[in-house]
Motif scaffolding. Structure first.
Motif, PDB file in Angstrom:
ATOM      1  N   GLU A  10       0.829  -1.214   0.000  1.00 47.05           N
ATOM      2  CA  GLU A  10       0.000   0.000   0.000  1.00 47.05           C
ATOM      3  C   GLU A  10       0.857   1.255   0.000  1.00 47.05           C
ATOM      4  O   GLU A  10       0.368   2.335  -0.278  1.00 47.05           O
ATOM      5  CB  GLU A  10      -0.909   0.021   1.232  1.00 47.05           C
ATOM      6  CG  GLU A  10      -2.240  -0.602   0.998  1.00 47.05           C
ATOM      7  CD  GLU A  10      -3.202  -0.343   2.156  1.00 47.05           C
ATOM      8  OE1 GLU A  10      -2.784   0.121   3.232  1.00 47.05           O
ATOM      9  OE2 GLU A  10      -4.396  -0.622   1.964  1.00 47.05           O
ATOM     10  N   ASN A  28      -5.642  -0.950  -3.748  1.00 44.31           N
ATOM     11  CA  ASN A  28      -4.876  -0.199  -2.756  1.00 44.31           C
ATOM     12  C   ASN A  28      -5.030   1.307  -2.977  1.00 44.31           C
ATOM     13  O   ASN A  28      -5.100   2.080  -2.011  1.00 44.31           O
ATOM     14  CB  ASN A  28      -3.399  -0.586  -2.791  1.00 44.31           C
ATOM     15  CG  ASN A  28      -3.116  -1.904  -2.114  1.00 44.31           C
ATOM     16  OD1 ASN A  28      -3.904  -2.384  -1.298  1.00 44.31           O
ATOM     17  ND2 ASN A  28      -1.987  -2.500  -2.456  1.00 44.31           N
ATOM     18  N   THR A  63      -6.639   3.925  -0.223  1.00 41.24           N
ATOM     19  CA  THR A  63      -5.879   5.048   0.319  1.00 41.24           C
ATOM     20  C   THR A  63      -6.376   6.403  -0.185  1.00 41.24           C
ATOM     21  O   THR A  63      -5.811   7.435   0.148  1.00 41.24           O
ATOM     22  CB  THR A  63      -4.377   4.893  -0.003  1.00 41.24           C
ATOM     23  OG1 THR A  63      -4.198   4.825  -1.414  1.00 41.24           O
ATOM     24  CG2 THR A  63      -3.807   3.647   0.651  1.00 41.24           C
TER      25      THR A  63
END
Length: 164
Positions: free
Chosen positions: A68, A94, A98
């Motif tokens: 990540e 990912n 995020t």
């Protein structure tokens, strides 16, 4: 959401090891990761990138390991969106987790040049090369992904939901 910035162009198969080299994975501090973003591929990236800028890349962006750290580094460096012909599936998820906006649009990638000013409307999926005036259509985010991106990531989205 709408984003507007200048573009940085990269080729195909940009892997997570060049997005954030493994030697920096001893930290999870976003600003420290940002300081080394893309340095093995583009040593001047962190000196040139500004808040709101956009990465444009060929196929398979974010391939390699499932860290990540890669989308965290990109976002913390100031990049608001990545437009590519395709993304590695784990990077795609990912990035969403995020809060990094990512759009697949091969036609836009073929037409946008390094340094062009580009605007992105994730609600409609519209990508506009402001420099040339050309417009492109990517798939807009479904509402639940738009919510995650707007909140700044999956964890932030859930924190917000729990406060409601």
């Amino acid at each position: 959401m709408e984003f507007k910035g200048k573009t940085f162009r990269y080729g195909r198969d940009v892997d997570t090891d060049v997005i954030i080299p493994a030697r920096y994975l001893n930290t999870s501090d976003a600003q420290e990761l940002a300081a080394h973003c893309m340095e093995d591929l583009d040593a001047t990236f962190v000196e040139r990138v500004a808040p709101g800028d956009i990465i444009v890349a060929e196929e398979n962006f974010g391939c390699g390991s499932s860290r990540e750290h890669a989308p965290i580094a990109i976002k913390a460096a100031g990049v608001d969106a990545v437009i590519a012909k395709s993304f590695a599936r784990i990077f795609y998820r990912n990035a969403i987790n995020t809060g990094l906006a990512i759009l697949e649009c091969p036609e836009a990638v073929d037409a946008i040049s390094e340094g062009d000013e580009v605007s992105v409307d994730t609600e409609s999926g519209t990508i506009t090369d402001v420099t040339t005036g050309k417009m492109f259509q990517a798939q807009p985010f479904p509402p639940f992904i738009a919510e995650i991106i707007e909140a700044g990531g999956l964890v932030q989205r859930w924190k917000k939901k729990l406060e409601e």
